[in-house]
Design a protein around this motif. Structure first.
Motif, PDB file in Angstrom:
ATOM      1  N   MET A 321       0.831  -1.197   0.000  1.00  0.00           N
ATOM      2  CA  MET A 321       0.000   0.000   0.000  1.00  0.00           C
ATOM      3  C   MET A 321       0.876   1.262   0.000  1.00  0.00           C
ATOM      4  O   MET A 321       0.639   2.205  -0.775  1.00  0.00           O
ATOM      5  N   THR A 322       1.892   1.265   0.844  1.00  0.00           N
ATOM      6  CA  THR A 322       2.779   2.428   0.922  1.00  0.00           C
ATOM      7  C   THR A 322       3.595   2.586  -0.356  1.00  0.00           C
ATOM      8  O   THR A 322       3.812   3.700  -0.834  1.00  0.00           O
ATOM      9  N   LEU A 323       4.035   1.468  -0.946  1.00  0.00           N
ATOM     10  CA  LEU A 323       4.790   1.539  -2.197  1.00  0.00           C
ATOM     11  C   LEU A 323       3.937   2.116  -3.317  1.00  0.00           C
ATOM     12  O   LEU A 323       4.425   2.888  -4.153  1.00  0.00           O
ATOM     13  N   LEU A 324       2.662   1.753  -3.348  1.00  0.00           N
ATOM     14  CA  LEU A 324       1.762   2.334  -4.344  1.00  0.00           C
ATOM     15  C   LEU A 324       1.681   3.846  -4.192  1.00  0.00           C
ATOM     16  O   LEU A 324       1.688   4.589  -5.186  1.00  0.00           O
ATOM     17  N   LEU A 325       1.592   4.300  -2.955  1.00  0.00           N
ATOM     18  CA  LEU A 325       1.533   5.740  -2.700  1.00  0.00           C
ATOM     19  C   LEU A 325       2.811   6.430  -3.169  1.00  0.00           C
ATOM     20  O   LEU A 325       2.768   7.508  -3.774  1.00  0.00           O
ATOM     21  N   ARG A 331       1.973  10.692 -10.355  1.00  0.00           N
ATOM     22  CA  ARG A 331       1.142  10.489 -11.547  1.00  0.00           C
ATOM     23  C   ARG A 331      -0.305  10.896 -11.279  1.00  0.00           C
ATOM     24  O   ARG A 331      -0.965  11.473 -12.154  1.00  0.00           O
ATOM     25  N   ALA A 332      -0.792  10.591 -10.079  1.00  0.00           N
ATOM     26  CA  ALA A 332      -2.155  11.009  -9.731  1.00  0.00           C
ATOM     27  C   ALA A 332      -2.254  12.528  -9.682  1.00  0.00           C
ATOM     28  O   ALA A 332      -3.265  13.114 -10.107  1.00  0.00           O
ATOM     29  N   PRO A 349     -11.790   7.161  -3.182  1.00  0.00           N
ATOM     30  CA  PRO A 349     -12.398   6.597  -1.975  1.00  0.00           C
ATOM     31  C   PRO A 349     -13.273   5.380  -2.243  1.00  0.00           C
ATOM     32  O   PRO A 349     -13.361   4.484  -1.395  1.00  0.00           O
ATOM     33  N   VAL A 350     -13.914   5.320  -3.410  1.00  0.00           N
ATOM     34  CA  VAL A 350     -14.751   4.151  -3.735  1.00  0.00           C
ATOM     35  C   VAL A 350     -13.872   2.912  -3.881  1.00  0.00           C
ATOM     36  O   VAL A 350     -14.196   1.837  -3.352  1.00  0.00           O
ATOM     37  N   ILE A 351     -12.741   3.045  -4.589  1.00  0.00           N
ATOM     38  CA  ILE A 351     -11.826   1.909  -4.737  1.00  0.00           C
ATOM     39  C   ILE A 351     -11.283   1.476  -3.378  1.00  0.00           C
ATOM     40  O   ILE A 351     -11.198   0.273  -3.071  1.00  0.00           O
ATOM     41  N   ALA A 352     -10.923   2.450  -2.542  1.00  0.00           N
ATOM     42  CA  ALA A 352     -10.404   2.124  -1.205  1.00  0.00           C
ATOM     43  C   ALA A 352     -11.472   1.417  -0.368  1.00  0.00           C
ATOM     44  O   ALA A 352     -11.161   0.474   0.388  1.00  0.00           O
ATOM     45  N   GLY A 380      -4.751   0.776  -1.143  1.00  0.00           N
ATOM     46  CA  GLY A 380      -3.622   1.630  -1.484  1.00  0.00           C
ATOM     47  C   GLY A 380      -3.830   2.376  -2.794  1.00  0.00           C
ATOM     48  O   GLY A 380      -3.478   3.550  -2.916  1.00  0.00           O
ATOM     49  N   LEU A 381      -4.406   1.721  -3.780  1.00  0.00           N
ATOM     50  CA  LEU A 381      -4.684   2.374  -5.057  1.00  0.00           C
ATOM     51  C   LEU A 381      -5.670   3.519  -4.868  1.00  0.00           C
ATOM     52  O   LEU A 381      -5.497   4.608  -5.441  1.00  0.00           O
ATOM     53  N   GLY A 382      -6.688   3.295  -4.067  1.00  0.00           N
ATOM     54  CA  GLY A 382      -7.660   4.350  -3.809  1.00  0.00           C
ATOM     55  C   GLY A 382      -7.022   5.557  -3.143  1.00  0.00           C
ATOM     56  O   GLY A 382      -7.264   6.699  -3.536  1.00  0.00           O
ATOM     57  N   LEU A 383      -6.174   5.315  -2.136  1.00  0.00           N
ATOM     58  CA  LEU A 383      -5.495   6.422  -1.462  1.00  0.00           C
ATOM     59  C   LEU A 383      -4.537   7.145  -2.412  1.00  0.00           C
ATOM     60  O   LEU A 383      -4.377   8.368  -2.344  1.00  0.00           O
ATOM     61  N   THR A 384      -3.899   6.397  -3.308  1.00  0.00           N
ATOM     62  CA  THR A 384      -2.987   7.001  -4.270  1.00  0.00           C
ATOM     63  C   THR A 384      -3.702   8.016  -5.154  1.00  0.00           C
ATOM     64  O   THR A 384      -3.156   9.071  -5.497  1.00  0.00           O
ATOM     65  N   LEU A 385      -4.927   7.712  -5.535  1.00  0.00           N
ATOM     66  CA  LEU A 385      -5.704   8.639  -6.352  1.00  0.00           C
ATOM     67  C   LEU A 385      -6.127   9.883  -5.573  1.00  0.00           C
ATOM     68  O   LEU A 385      -6.506  10.894  -6.173  1.00  0.00           O
TER      69      LEU A 385
END
Length: 481
Positions: A321-325, A331-332, A349-352, A380-385
């Protein structure tokens, strides 16, 4: 901000030394925001702590950071950024020793309050030192390097914490700050130039210091937090709970009235909230970071006390999760600059939330690859966005002269979200006393907490879809959070 007379240029030895001091200083604060959750089960068993004791171990730290981080930045502007950074580092190190030597929950919680106060001094200082010390054309590179390297400390936190807990003791998650603090002090004394805000230095006594506002903010957060944490044991209608809630509410009202009266000299200038977008973005921040805080508090305890994992394995579980961030935030931010923040802040938030729903059903014997990793990756993907577009949108929503205080307030709002989640969720899901050590009780509480966190994320998504729009002129390039 103008460049100092002897501004630093990237690639030189003084520049590297200054960057090292800033990265290590902020890294200590980030590290202690992530490693403690992994240690909670072992720490609780060793100190015979209740759920309330674990909550205060997290929230004492968050409360002081949220309440005093803006004041810490103002002190650096007035008295010297390097001086206040060094004070914060030494303060943080001494408090870390007190945490590591604590013999009961009361001592640990008191030390965590002190540690959070030290963090409030050094957190704004680590970034403002870079902004003030480097040449204008090198500041972006310096801050970018700080963001990436500080992010590595966040990624390493759960792994390092789990390893220290398993191999040595939970006490070493605090004592490890000593060599880091020593390195910061040596680097700062050797290479970091002193700087201050000339206008703040010439200002009259108290002009830049809204101490009353900071204290009222802390009292408001502390009163409400105490009421939420103490309610399961004493009852919602008990006199101490009602009294602390009332104190919190009255302090919050007094804080708002005081800040309005002080105008632009306030810790939180009322002019910020003439921007409806700024207000909405910070409400969104509280909702999303409440979900993050609730998730990290329950997930680490549940994986160890119910699923049966070691502290090290638990720490490694959230590293993807942290690596995704780290990899995806820039990019986000670039995507948000092109299309506006509304879509990323709605979809993220929906993905998260979907990720939390996948993690909702894990139990004893769960497979990391099949049961845990998919949910962690989606969360993690949701938080990245969300993270970089949110930061950029907050800065774009206010006038340039409010950029520093707006960024600081949004950072405080994220900590308030985590603070309130850790305080409220055990009450909402019926977890109290030593219930976190009972597999059946903790399982029910964990699953309820994941649902509440998912609801918070979906509320944030609805807020973004309905109320968040691209600021006039478009979003600026994304800074790192």
């Amino acid at each position: 901000m103008t460049a100092p007379e002897h501004a630093l240029r990237m690639g030189t030895v003084p520049a590297r030394g200054t960057l090292l001091a800033a990265v290590l200083a902020s890294g200590m604060v980030f590290l202690d925001s992530t490693v403690v959750n992994v240690a909670l089960p072992r720490l609780g068993a060793d100190l015979d702590a209740t759920v309330a004791g674990l909550q205060w171990t997290i929230n004492g730290y968050l409360l002081m950071l949220a309440a005093f981080v803006l004041l810490g930045g103002a002190l650096g502007d007035r008295f010297g950024r390097r001086r206040i950074l060094l004070l914060g580092v030494v303060w943080f190190a001494v408090a870390s020793v007190a945490c590591g030597l604590a013999q009961d929950t009361g001592q640990l919680v008191a030390a965590r309050f002190l540690q959070g106060a030290g963090g409030a001094l050094l957190t704004p200082g680590s970034l403002s030192v870079l902004q003030a010390s480097f040449r204008p054309d090198d500041r972006a590179r310096a801050i970018g390097a700080w963001s990436g390297l500080a992010g590595v400390s966040t990624a390493l936190g759960p792994f390092l914490g789990g390893w220290l807990v398993d191999v040595f003791s939970w006490r070493w998650i605090f004592l490890v700050n000593l060599p880091l603090a020593a390195a910061v002090v040596l680097a700062a004394l050797r290479w970091v130039p002193e700087s201050r805000d000339a206008d703040a230095s010439r200002a009259g006594p108290g002009r830049r210091f809204d101490v009353a506002g900071a204290l009222l903010g802390a009292l408001a957060l502390g009163g409400l937090t105490y009421a939420l944490i103490d309610a399961p044991a004493r009852g919602v209608r008990s006199l101490p709970v009602l009294a602390s809630a009332l104190v919190g509410v009255l302090a919050a009202v007094a804080f708002v009235l005081l800040e309005r009266r002080r105008g632009d000299a306030a810790m939180l200038p009322a002019g910020l909230f003439t921007s409806r977008l700024f207000t909405v973005l910070n409400l969104f921040t509280v909702a999303v970071y409440a979900a993050l805080g609730g998730f990290t508090f329950f997930f680490a305890v549940y994986l160890q006390n119910v699923v049966g994992w070691s502290a090290l394995r638990t720490g490694l579980a959230t590293v993807p999760m942290t690596l995704l961030l780290l990899v995806g935030s820039a990019r986000a931010g670039a995507l948000s600059a092109k299309i506006g923040p509304r879509l990323p802040l709605t979809v993220g938030p929906v993905i998260a939330a979907v990720g939390l729903l996948l993690l909702h059903r894990i139990g004893p014997g769960a497979s990391y690859w099949m049961d845990v990793l998919p949910g962690v990756l989606l969360f993690g993907l949701g938080l990245t966005l969300v993270v970089a577009p949110l930061t950029a949108s907050v800065l774009a929503a206010v006038a340039d002269r409010f950029a520093g205080v707006a960024s600081g307030f949004n950072n405080a709002a994220s900590r308030v979200g985590g603070l309130l989640a850790v305080a409220a969720l055990p009450l909402l899901v019926g977890l109290s006393g030593a219930g976190y050590e009972q597999a059946t009780e903790l399982t029910d509480a964990y699953r309820g907490a994941m649902l509440w966190c998912a609801v918070g994320l979906l509320a944030g998504a609805v807020t973004a879809a309905v109320l968040i729009h691209r600021p006039d002129g478009g979003a600026p390039p994304s800074p790192q959070r």
